[in-house]
Design a protein around this motif. Structure first.
Motif, PDB file in Angstrom:
ATOM      1  N   ALA A 130     -36.500  55.905  26.087  1.00 22.38           N
ATOM      2  CA  ALA A 130     -37.169  54.812  26.240  1.00 22.38           C
ATOM      3  C   ALA A 130     -38.655  53.803  26.053  1.00 22.38           C
ATOM      4  CB  ALA A 130     -36.327  53.687  27.522  1.00 22.38           C
ATOM      5  N   SER A 131     -39.755  54.419  26.118  1.00 22.15           N
ATOM      6  CA  SER A 131     -40.522  54.069  25.940  1.00 22.15           C
ATOM      7  C   SER A 131     -40.701  54.249  24.368  1.00 22.15           C
ATOM      8  CB  SER A 131     -41.540  55.200  27.039  1.00 22.15           C
ATOM      9  OG  SER A 131     -42.708  54.914  26.381  1.00 22.15           O
ATOM     10  N   GLN A 132     -40.431  55.116  24.339  1.00 21.92           N
ATOM     11  CA  GLN A 132     -40.638  55.806  22.365  1.00 21.92           C
ATOM     12  C   GLN A 132     -39.925  54.791  21.302  1.00 21.92           C
ATOM     13  OE1 GLN A 132     -39.944  59.753  21.187  1.00 21.92           O
ATOM     14  NE2 GLN A 132     -41.265  60.723  22.521  1.00 21.92           N
ATOM     15  N   ALA A 133     -38.511  54.061  21.719  1.00 22.40           N
ATOM     16  CA  ALA A 133     -38.042  52.546  21.264  1.00 22.40           C
ATOM     17  C   ALA A 133     -38.612  50.882  22.022  1.00 22.40           C
ATOM     18  CB  ALA A 133     -36.585  52.626  22.122  1.00 22.40           C
ATOM     19  N   LEU A 134     -39.086  51.320  22.798  1.00 19.02           N
ATOM     20  CA  LEU A 134     -40.512  49.901  22.820  1.00 19.02           C
ATOM     21  C   LEU A 134     -41.785  50.255  21.809  1.00 19.02           C
ATOM     22  CD1 LEU A 134     -39.982  49.348  26.907  1.00 19.02           C
ATOM     23  CD2 LEU A 134     -38.455  48.616  24.950  1.00 19.02           C
ATOM     24  N   ALA A 186     -47.365  47.068  26.059  1.00 19.34           N
ATOM     25  CA  ALA A 186     -47.624  47.334  26.846  1.00 19.34           C
ATOM     26  C   ALA A 186     -46.317  48.108  27.991  1.00 19.34           C
ATOM     27  CB  ALA A 186     -48.017  46.337  27.238  1.00 19.34           C
ATOM     28  N   ALA A 187     -45.013  47.448  27.457  1.00 19.71           N
ATOM     29  CA  ALA A 187     -44.035  47.939  28.516  1.00 19.71           C
ATOM     30  C   ALA A 187     -44.393  49.421  28.031  1.00 19.71           C
ATOM     31  CB  ALA A 187     -42.837  46.933  28.274  1.00 19.71           C
ATOM     32  N   ALA A 188     -44.352  49.245  26.822  1.00 18.13           N
ATOM     33  CA  ALA A 188     -43.748  51.388  26.760  1.00 18.13           C
ATOM     34  C   ALA A 188     -44.872  51.869  27.251  1.00 18.13           C
ATOM     35  CB  ALA A 188     -43.928  51.498  25.120  1.00 18.13           C
ATOM     36  N   TRP A 189     -46.113  51.526  27.757  1.00 22.74           N
ATOM     37  CA  TRP A 189     -46.866  52.544  27.926  1.00 22.74           C
ATOM     38  C   TRP A 189     -46.966  51.944  30.042  1.00 22.74           C
ATOM     39  CZ3 TRP A 189     -52.799  50.352  29.004  1.00 22.74           C
ATOM     40  CH2 TRP A 189     -53.648  51.280  28.511  1.00 22.74           C
ATOM     41  N   ALA A 190     -46.628  51.119  30.535  1.00 27.42           N
ATOM     42  CA  ALA A 190     -46.040  51.241  31.425  1.00 27.42           C
ATOM     43  C   ALA A 190     -45.162  52.113  31.973  1.00 27.42           C
ATOM     44  CB  ALA A 190     -45.601  49.169  31.982  1.00 27.42           C
ATOM     45  N   ARG A 194     -34.001  42.882  28.467  1.00 27.25           N
ATOM     46  CA  ARG A 194     -32.444  43.023  28.045  1.00 27.25           C
ATOM     47  C   ARG A 194     -32.554  44.208  26.559  1.00 27.25           C
ATOM     48  NH1 ARG A 194     -33.377  37.327  28.733  1.00 27.25           N
ATOM     49  NH2 ARG A 194     -34.263  36.933  27.063  1.00 27.25           N
ATOM     50  N   VAL A 195     -33.865  44.137  25.933  1.00 30.26           N
ATOM     51  CA  VAL A 195     -33.044  45.078  25.330  1.00 30.26           C
ATOM     52  C   VAL A 195     -33.186  46.201  26.560  1.00 30.26           C
ATOM     53  CG1 VAL A 195     -34.511  47.294  24.148  1.00 30.26           C
ATOM     54  CG2 VAL A 195     -34.732  44.379  23.808  1.00 30.26           C
ATOM     55  N   LEU A 196     -33.937  46.519  27.317  1.00 30.13           N
ATOM     56  CA  LEU A 196     -33.765  48.224  27.809  1.00 30.13           C
ATOM     57  C   LEU A 196     -31.901  48.476  28.497  1.00 30.13           C
ATOM     58  CD1 LEU A 196     -37.182  48.110  30.389  1.00 30.13           C
ATOM     59  CD2 LEU A 196     -36.648  49.846  28.877  1.00 30.13           C
ATOM     60  N   VAL A 197     -31.127  46.836  28.918  1.00 26.42           N
ATOM     61  CA  VAL A 197     -30.227  46.904  29.343  1.00 26.42           C
ATOM     62  C   VAL A 197     -29.654  47.774  28.541  1.00 26.42           C
ATOM     63  CG1 VAL A 197     -27.991  45.918  29.487  1.00 26.42           C
ATOM     64  CG2 VAL A 197     -30.644  45.295  31.120  1.00 26.42           C
ATOM     65  N   ASP A 198     -29.543  47.015  26.790  1.00 23.86           N
ATOM     66  CA  ASP A 198     -29.056  47.998  25.802  1.00 23.86           C
ATOM     67  C   ASP A 198     -29.295  49.220  25.077  1.00 23.86           C
ATOM     68  OD1 ASP A 198     -26.893  46.917  24.065  1.00 23.86           O
ATOM     69  OD2 ASP A 198     -28.961  46.430  22.055  1.00 23.86           O
ATOM     70  N   LEU A 199     -30.795  49.779  25.796  1.00 21.41           N
ATOM     71  CA  LEU A 199     -30.491  50.888  25.824  1.00 21.41           C
ATOM     72  C   LEU A 199     -30.135  51.871  26.924  1.00 21.41           C
ATOM     73  CD1 LEU A 199     -34.783  50.914  25.004  1.00 21.41           C
ATOM     74  CD2 LEU A 199     -32.893  52.074  23.195  1.00 21.41           C
ATOM     75  N   ILE A 200     -29.927  51.402  28.099  1.00 23.55           N
ATOM     76  CA  ILE A 200     -29.993  52.142  28.929  1.00 23.55           C
ATOM     77  C   ILE A 200     -27.953  52.398  28.893  1.00 23.55           C
ATOM     78  CG2 ILE A 200     -28.819  52.567  31.043  1.00 23.55           C
ATOM     79  CD1 ILE A 200     -32.150  51.065  31.322  1.00 23.55           C
ATOM     80  N   ASP A 201     -27.235  51.071  28.554  1.00 27.86           N
ATOM     81  CA  ASP A 201     -25.804  50.927  28.545  1.00 27.86           C
ATOM     82  C   ASP A 201     -24.690  51.420  27.191  1.00 27.86           C
ATOM     83  OD1 ASP A 201     -26.089  50.058  30.928  1.00 27.86           O
ATOM     84  OD2 ASP A 201     -25.111  47.758  30.011  1.00 27.86           O
ATOM     85  N   PRO A 247     -46.293  60.514  24.674  1.00 27.33           N
ATOM     86  CA  PRO A 247     -45.149  60.539  24.680  1.00 27.33           C
ATOM     87  C   PRO A 247     -44.502  59.142  24.583  1.00 27.33           C
ATOM     88  CG  PRO A 247     -45.794  59.816  27.309  1.00 27.33           C
ATOM     89  CD  PRO A 247     -46.672  61.084  26.576  1.00 27.33           C
ATOM     90  N   MET A 248     -45.382  58.134  24.676  1.00 27.74           N
ATOM     91  CA  MET A 248     -44.709  57.199  23.776  1.00 27.74           C
ATOM     92  C   MET A 248     -44.649  56.888  21.335  1.00 27.74           C
ATOM     93  SD  MET A 248     -47.543  54.093  25.147  1.00 27.74           S
ATOM     94  CE  MET A 248     -47.317  52.460  23.982  1.00 27.74           C
ATOM     95  N   GLY A 249     -45.355  57.658  21.624  1.00 29.24           N
ATOM     96  CA  GLY A 249     -46.288  58.067  20.401  1.00 29.24           C
ATOM     97  C   GLY A 249     -45.146  58.845  20.090  1.00 29.24           C
ATOM     98  N   LEU A 250     -44.857  59.584  20.491  1.00 26.60           N
ATOM     99  CA  LEU A 250     -44.457  61.486  19.414  1.00 26.60           C
ATOM    100  C   LEU A 250     -43.085  61.003  18.936  1.00 26.60           C
ATOM    101  CD1 LEU A 250     -43.357  64.318  21.931  1.00 26.60           C
ATOM    102  CD2 LEU A 250     -44.230  64.062  20.167  1.00 26.60           C
ATOM    103  N   TRP A 251     -42.506  59.072  18.574  1.00 27.75           N
ATOM    104  CA  TRP A 251     -41.599  59.299  17.422  1.00 27.75           C
ATOM    105  C   TRP A 251     -41.990  59.165  16.293  1.00 27.75           C
ATOM    106  CZ3 TRP A 251     -42.024  54.979  14.374  1.00 27.75           C
ATOM    107  CH2 TRP A 251     -42.954  53.966  14.492  1.00 27.75           C
ATOM    108  N   MET A 252     -43.144  58.647  16.300  1.00 25.88           N
ATOM    109  CA  MET A 252     -43.527  59.113  15.002  1.00 25.88           C
ATOM    110  C   MET A 252     -43.701  60.337  14.029  1.00 25.88           C
ATOM    111  SD  MET A 252     -47.045  56.569  15.033  1.00 25.88           S
ATOM    112  CE  MET A 252     -47.511  57.397  16.213  1.00 25.88           C
ATOM    113  N   ALA A 253     -44.160  60.900  15.100  1.00 25.87           N
ATOM    114  CA  ALA A 253     -43.927  62.741  13.954  1.00 25.87           C
ATOM    115  C   ALA A 253     -42.465  63.129  14.273  1.00 25.87           C
ATOM    116  CB  ALA A 253     -44.419  63.951  14.875  1.00 25.87           C
ATOM    117  N   ARG A 254     -41.454  62.645  15.401  1.00 19.38           N
ATOM    118  CA  ARG A 254     -39.868  62.739  15.052  1.00 19.38           C
ATOM    119  C   ARG A 254     -39.500  61.819  13.818  1.00 19.38           C
ATOM    120  NH1 ARG A 254     -37.605  59.913  19.542  1.00 19.38           N
ATOM    121  NH2 ARG A 254     -37.652  57.605  17.931  1.00 19.38           N
ATOM    122  N   ARG A 255     -39.548  60.785  13.593  1.00 21.25           N
ATOM    123  CA  ARG A 255     -39.427  60.035  12.633  1.00 21.25           C
ATOM    124  C   ARG A 255     -40.551  60.810  11.059  1.00 21.25           C
ATOM    125  NH1 ARG A 255     -37.935  54.804  12.167  1.00 21.25           N
ATOM    126  NH2 ARG A 255     -36.555  55.994  13.815  1.00 21.25           N
ATOM    127  N   ALA A 256     -40.942  61.592  11.239  1.00 21.43           N
ATOM    128  CA  ALA A 256     -41.515  61.976  10.413  1.00 21.43           C
ATOM    129  C   ALA A 256     -41.273  63.769   9.736  1.00 21.43           C
ATOM    130  CB  ALA A 256     -43.220  62.081  10.510  1.00 21.43           C
TER     131      ALA A 256
END
Ligand SMILES: [Zn+2]
Ligand SMILES: [Zn+2]
Length: 329
Positions: free
Chosen positions: A6-10, A32-36, A65-72, A305-314
């Motif tokens: 979820a943090s990576q998506a935000l 900021a929410a991703a960081w939290a 609402r974005v988190l609800v979408d991610l969770i559901d 952990p927030m930013g790992l999506w960049m390496a994944r996407r690459a």
């Protein structure tokens, strides 16, 4: 959906919004929410059931609402739409990277230069995350505003490090430097100093608008220095506010690969440098990487952990990212 995904998506939403002039404020809110999320590590399923998502720091109704979408649904329609709009779609050859396998952060700052925490506080923060090693890489003298370290202060710092090391069982402290790449490509400390350090990150900080041909020469010289381990935030960009340096990326990245110098994916949400697109190119040219937080306070370790999506996407496989190796070498 766990807090990491979820943090990576935000975080990705924040990144995509940063590229739109009018969305900068909203971009910061998502980052900021991703960081939290990365700091609080909440049980999202449970909060979803109890309508408690807005108890997470920085999460208002919209982000909830974005988190609800991610969770559901396991994905965010808002993120998918943004990816489409920005023509940065998810790829089907993304790598599998598990933050649980991340062994250590090698780029961090302390009150020795512009960090906001002492070496001990940073070391304890890394220890609490279960890291095996932490690189302390304060700035070199050229960055005078932050009281960069010369040989004499590095020596004093090594004495403090020996003391701090005794207090953090299980964590190996590495003494390093984030050395400035000067306008001509030479480095801001003599070889005799660089060669005794455990980690040398060479970064461009000033004169990023140099003519691309000169900038290419400058970066080529930096990636030819045998003491350099990593090129820090290789373009110096700040998404949404400052374009990075322009140079012959292919030539420089190839030379870095040839010399065993890794390129950084700096996960600070204000940097995100290399970008996923450029990291993919560097990966195809044979480069190794480090993924790090460039933390100036221990809470900022959570940028990884927030930013790992960049390496994944690459599409970078785990074995090409040095922080996934059990030891720094
Ligand atoms: Zn830097
Ligand atoms: Zn730094």
């Amino acid at each position: 959906m766990d807090w990491i995904a979820a943090s990576q998506a935000l975080s990705e939403i924040g990144y995509l919004l940063r590229q739109q002039e009018k969305e900068r404020y909203r971009a910061r809110a998502f980052s900021a929410a991703a960081w939290a999320l990365a700091l609080e590590r909440p049980d999202l399923e449970k909060l979803r059931k109890t309508d408690g998502l807005t108890s997470i720091g920085g999460v208002g109704e919209g982000i909830a609402r974005v988190l609800v979408d991610l969770i559901d649904h396991g994905e965010s329609r808002y993120l998918n739409r943004l990816r489409e709009q920005m023509q940065q779609p998810a790829r089907d050859d993304e790598s599998l990277l598990n933050y649980g396998d991340y062994r250590g952060d090698i780029h961090s700052h302390t009150t020795w230069s512009d960090g906001r925490a002492t070496m001990l506080e940073m070391a304890e923060g890394a220890q609490a995350l279960g890291y095996s090693y932490l690189g302390i890489t304060d700035h070199s003298p050229r960055i005078t505003v932050v009281h960069g370290l010369d040989a004499e202060r590095l020596l004093a710092q090594s004495q403090e490090m020996a003391e701090v090391q005794k207090q953090v069982d299980g964590l190996t402290l590495l003494q390093g430097i984030e050395v400035d790449i000067l306008e001509d490509g030479s480095l801001d400390l003599p070889d005799a100093v660089l060669e005794i350090l455990d980690v040398v990150i060479a970064s461009p900080h000033v004169k990023l608008r140099q003519d691309p041909a000169l900038m290419t020469e400058r970066m080529m010289r930096a990636v030819s220095n045998p003491h350099v381990d990593v090129i820090g935030h290789p373009t110096g960009r700040r998404p949404g506010s400052r374009e990075g340096a322009r140079y012959d990326f292919e030539a420089v990245f190839k030379e870095a690969a040839r010399n065993g110098i890794a390129l950084e994916i700096d996960c600070d949400p204000a940097r995100l440098d290399l970008s996923p697109e450029m990291a993919r190119m560097a990966h195809e040219l044979g480069c190794d990487f480090v993924v790090d937080a460039d933390a100036h306070a221990s809470a900022e370790f959570a940028y990884v952990p927030m930013g790992l999506w960049m390496a994944r996407r690459a599409g970078i496989p785990r074995e090409r990212i040095r922080n996934f190796r059990p030891e720094w070498s």
